[in-house]
Design an enzyme around this catalytic site. Structure first.
Site, PDB file in Angstrom:
ATOM      1  N   ASP A 144      87.270   0.681   3.981  1.00 51.54           N
ATOM      2  CA  ASP A 144      87.761   1.650   4.950  1.00 51.54           C
ATOM      3  C   ASP A 144      88.756   0.992   5.910  1.00 51.54           C
ATOM      4  O   ASP A 144      89.817   1.548   6.209  1.00 51.54           O
ATOM      5  CB  ASP A 144      86.554   2.217   5.704  1.00 51.54           C
ATOM      6  CG  ASP A 144      86.954   3.094   6.870  1.00 51.54           C
ATOM      7  OD1 ASP A 144      87.547   4.153   6.621  1.00 51.54           O
ATOM      8  OD2 ASP A 144      86.695   2.712   8.025  1.00 51.54           O
TER       9      ASP A 144
ATOM     10  N   GLU B 141      86.327   4.023  -1.301  1.00 54.67           N
ATOM     11  CA  GLU B 141      86.559   3.038  -0.241  1.00 54.67           C
ATOM     12  C   GLU B 141      85.979   1.682  -0.621  1.00 54.67           C
ATOM     13  O   GLU B 141      86.585   0.640  -0.365  1.00 54.67           O
ATOM     14  CB  GLU B 141      85.948   3.519   1.079  1.00 54.67           C
ATOM     15  CG  GLU B 141      86.746   4.644   1.696  1.00 54.67           C
ATOM     16  CD  GLU B 141      86.212   5.034   3.065  1.00 54.67           C
ATOM     17  OE1 GLU B 141      87.000   5.532   3.870  1.00 54.67           O
ATOM     18  OE2 GLU B 141      84.999   4.840   3.322  1.00 54.67           O
TER      19      GLU B 141
END
Lengths: 216, 216
Positions: B40, B108
């Site tokens: 992320d 992610e």
């Protein structure tokens, strides 16, 4: 800071607060705000990786919390002053009263400038060697809870204001109770909080009040 | 995906949802959650730089908004399915009902794995060439407003629920009015919003309701 800049214009922009910016021929501003946006992201990912390696057995909740403590505005402002960045900031007007995060913003912008000038690996090395190793005590970060309520109470006492937390319990869908906190200072609503924990709801409201009074 | 993995174990972890994780000898879990946290951050900084370059005359408010649209959970889930990542995810239980963001999380985590395996520059190249260039229409992102209220109304009509926005005006310190919105669905408070714009306060409340009903 241990290195020679390549493109000096990048660093000049990094230290220019919006109060001292002028308009470019494209109608955009030559302040450090865009660079701050970039530096914030670079700093965030460097810290994320650093914590990921440093704490191999901790879960992502711990890592996220640690990162938000290091990347918070207050911590940035302190770091900026510790590193002497505040001496380079160009601004107009009264720095102390109006622009509380002027130094932290410049600090983030500087990270952005280093990244643009020298690339990711260099920026990462700079952050780890010149910032984390020299200025951040990870154990202290780990044990420090940001306590906005205490901070606020100190301020209230110093300023001789009145303070009142109004707490309502609320039943939200299902079974869990929520606490709705309204924080009233000198008869004005200055912060609210909502959480299943009363303590956290109060901290939220106190956090907003701290922002309101510019005491972060 | 256009490359050969170095350390295959990283990718295996990236695709392992917490529902299918087991405990390691250190007491930590071998799920993809830590890697998702890392991915992320890396994705965020790559996108930040990409937008910084692509829109040289836009201010940081625009850049921040664009980034949050691209990095949002909903967009990630869609990207993950578009890229076929959902086929590799390992999980236990009923994927559709319980784990709405299972694909986006794995996506992610994959970014995190690529970064750990191949470094920042490689991860950046992968994100730009394989994700942004192939799957993201930047003009569409720019013009799309995430409209939670419309999304919610569709859901409410489909599910034959009742919906009511309660709006209060509030005077906060100084002169500016604020709108406090409570969103009640089938007699239950499911979302709140607070903003100087009534529209934005409604969107906030609708956003929370969308999260509540898992329809993001």
């Amino acid at each position: 800071m241990g290195f020679y800049p390549g493109n000096i214009a990048l660093y000049q922009t990094a230290f220019r607060h919006k109060s001292a910016a002028s308009e470019t021929s494209h109608g955009s501003k030559n302040s450090n705000e865009r660079m701050e946006y970039l530096g914030d992201a670079i700093f965030g990912s460097v810290i994320a990786h650093y914590l990921f390696k440093k704490f191999p057995y901790k879960d992502e909740g711990f890592l996220t919390k640690m990162r938000s403590k290091i990347a918070c505005r207050e911590f940035m402002n302190k770091l900026a002053v510790k590193m002497g960045i505040n001496q380079f900031v160009i601004y107009q007007g009264d720095k102390n009263s109006r622009f509380k995060s002027i130094n932290g913003d410049a600090f983030e912008a500087l990270i952005g400038a280093i990244y643009l000038d020298k690339g990711y690996d260099f920026a990462e090395k700079f952050i780890l060697e010149r910032i984390i190793n020299l200025h951040v005590d990870m154990e202290e970060v780990e044990t420090t809870e940001t306590d906005f309520k205490s901070k606020l109470i100190n301020y209230i006492q110093k300023e001789k204001k009145s303070m009142q937390f109004d707490i309502e319990e609320e039943q939200i869908k299902g079974h869990q109770k929520q606490y709705k906190v309204s924080l009233i200072i000198d008869d004005e609503l200055v912060g609210k909080g909502l959480d299943v924990s009363k303590k956290r709801a109060e901290q939220q409201a106190a956090h907003k009040a701290c922002e309101f009074f510019n005491i972060l």
